[in-house]
Design an enzyme around this catalytic site. Structure first.
Site, PDB file in Angstrom:
ATOM      1  CE  LYS A  72      -3.904   2.035   2.584  1.00 40.97           C
ATOM      2  NZ  LYS A  72      -4.758   1.916   3.799  1.00 40.97           N
ATOM      3  CB  SER A 148      -8.056   3.773   2.829  1.00 40.67           C
ATOM      4  OG  SER A 148      -7.237   3.142   3.781  1.00 40.67           O
ATOM      5  CB  SER A 172      -8.425   1.022   5.752  1.00 39.63           C
ATOM      6  OG  SER A 172      -9.119   2.238   5.693  1.00 39.63           O
TER       7      SER A 172
END
Lengths: 482, 94
Positions: A72, A148, A172
């Site tokens: 990420k 997210s 997330s």
């Protein structure tokens, strides 16, 4: 099946028997990215040359030797970009160090491959808040992958990554995993060092893996955890072998179903998939009973005071001096800050900074921030009570199915309310996992549903055991998008 | 209860310059969010202790010895402006 579509466990077997090499895996992942990423838009950047060089020298005798893992874009990997999907860090930022968890993964033989899209600074539930582009759901590219960590889940679910790291502040990791048909675990707060993760809300953030199977989640988690001198909140607790409970049955394990979670607003089809999962768990010998988490109704308000408050202070470091965007032609130092930050941050980040600043400002601190911290105590105690009776708390991961891009863009509050089931584990610091528990037909497409299990602090072994027993006795995890 | 935020004051505290259009939009959106925060009033919070962190960790110390960190060039490597081995900032004193 292509190598990119396989689990870590399966690839490791083939590596050890010399059927394949790390280079074969990396090449296959890179080819899959080339083919599929134009429609999934999961990656922000891919350094193919570096991945191939790392693969060539990978040591397969190590536990994750030769396995590429997507990262990420808010976790620092030395020499790679780390944009947090923000204009603030889009240009001229190259990570000068590795996050602690990245060092651990590399030490275990894994290599990092690609930077995955996200909501800007991890604020959002759809990746639509990325400053660059929205990622797509592999089950229906008209829909969001969640967020997210949406790029991570889209890539793993869409088989253009073997596994990926995400971060979870209010859901997330778990919510995008549910949306994309992946397994995602948020470890106990403090299990994984946050050093090198760009901070959103420091008392809630945790790094964790998004994978194709529960076993893979355990395999990666084995190389993320431990006390770190660079994160004072990392826990000085023994790190078990997280695979140690896999394969054990769940006879007699107690599961709690919070009656407060059975609210209106949960999609009836999700409800029925979760009901079927509960029956299935009972069939495996699990004991399911109704429990009460009486302060569930204040979870979202508590979170949306605490998380923005912490974010507003954390993001004050973006001042245009040490790294990141800097406005040109400002007239004095105040103007420099005001303009730099106005230009660098996107709308949702500004909204949360404003909210956080407001609840911490003189005259409102007691009314919001102190109250939220008190409510947080009550939410934590709810779980303490629940875990006297049960071992695992069950719920849907999300109240709704993956939604179409743009469906929620005008109403931030409606987006916030969708975090109902995932937020409590962050507030209480507990480990939570999402596993696929069925599929729903919606508008001509098939969409995955996630089942969330939340366990006792530091008891990821039981959580993974339960999730694995469920997963292995169903076939949901084997279904692939077209 | 309809909340009113002095949005420009809050924005200045947050060091964010807002356009008039942004100010109007955020003011309305945040008022709605703050209305929702009223749910915090639904339980008796008097006498409840505060939770800042889920895990009880206090006073984490380490030995007072130097450890390796970024060297000067690495620390400066992402600076938008630098000079003479230092970060260059805007003028603070006239």
């Amino acid at each position: 099946m292509s190598l990119a579509a396989q689990s870590i466990a399966s690839l490791r077997k083939q590596l050890l028997s010399k059927e394949i090499t790390p280079t074969d895996i990396v090449k296959d992942v890179l080819t899959s990215i080339e083919k599929q990423d134009p429609s999934l838009k999961a990656y922000l950047s891919v350094d193919a040359e570096r991945a191939l060089a790392d693969a060539a020298k990978a040591d397969i005798s190590k536990p994750l030797g030769g396995i590429p893992i997507g990262i990420k874009d808010n976790i620092n990997v030395k020499g790679a970009p780390c944009t947090c999907a923000s204009k603030f860090l889009a240009e001229n930022y190259t990570a000068p160090y590795n996050a602690t968890c990245v060092n651990q993964l590399h030490a275990a033989g894994a290599l990092s491959l690609g930077r995955l899209n996200m909501d800007e600074f991890a604020m959002g539930s759809s990746t639509e808040n990325s400053a660059f582009f929205a990622s797509r759901n592999p089950w229906d590219t008209e829909r969001v992958p969640g967020g997210s960590s949406g790029g991570s889940a889209s890539a793993v679910g869409g088989d253009i990554a073997i596994a990926a790291l995400g971060s979870d502040t209010g859901g997330s990791i778990r919510q995008p995993s549910a949306f994309c048909g992946c397994v995602g675990i948020k470890p106990t707060y403090g299990r994984v060092s946050r050093f090198g993760l760009v901070a959103f809300a420091s008392s809630l953030d945790q790094i964790g893996p998004i994978t194709k199977t529960v076993e893979d989640a355990a395999l990666v988690l084995n190389h993320l955890c431990g006390k770190d001198g660079r994160d004072s909140t990392s826990l000085d607790a023994a790190v078990p072998d997280f695979t140690s409970g896999l394969g054990q049955d769940i006879k007699g394990l107690r599961f709690g179903l919070p009656k407060e979670y059975l609210v209106d607003g949960v999609d009836a089809r999700i409800r029925s998939a979760v009901d079927a999962a509960i029956t299935h768990i009972q069939g495996l010998g699990g004991i399911v009973e109704e429990i009460s988490l009486p302060h569930t109704d204040v979870g979202i308000a508590t979170y949306y005071v605490i998380a923005p408050a912490e974010a507003s202070t954390n993001l004050s470091r973006f001042d245009g001096v040490r790294y990141g965007h800097r406005a040109e032609n400002t007239k004095d130092v105040l103007d420099h800050y005001l303009t730099t930050r106005a230009e660098g941050f996107g709308p949702e980040v500004k909204r949360r900074i404003l909210l956080g600043t407001y609840v911490l400002s003189s005259g409102y601190y007691d009314a919001y921030y102190v109250k939220a911290q008190k409510a947080r105590t009550l939410i934590r105690k709810d779980f303490d009570e629940a875990f006297k009776k049960v071992d695992i708390v069950l719920s849907p991961t999300t109240p709704e199915l993956p939604f179409k891009l743009g469906a929620h863009s005008d109403d931030p509050l409606s987006v916030y309310l969708a975090d109902l089931f995932t937020i409590p584990a962050n507030l209480a610091g507990l480990p939570g996992i999402s596993v696929p528990c069925g599929f729903v037909e919606d508008g001509g497409t098939t969409l995955p549903v996630g089942l969330q299990m939340v366990g006792r602090a530091l008891d990821e072994v039981t959580l993974l055991r339960a999730a694995h027993a469920y997963e292995q006795s169903t076939s949901w995890h084997l279904k692939k998008p077209r | 209860m309809a909340h009113h935020i002095d949005i420009q004051h809050t924005a200045k505290l947050a060091r964010l310059k807002l356009t008039e259009q942004e100010a109007v939009k955020y003011e309305a959106q945040l008022a709605k969010v703050l209305d929702y925060m009223e749910t915090l009033e639904g339980h008796d919070l008097s006498g409840v202790e505060l939770t800042a962190h889920a895990m009880p960790i206090y006073d984490v110390w380490r030995e007072d010895v130097s450890v390796e960190g970024l060297d000067r060039d690495e620390a400066l490597s992402n600076a938008p402006r630098k000079t003479a081995g230092q970060f260059l900032i805007s003028r603070v004193v006239e």
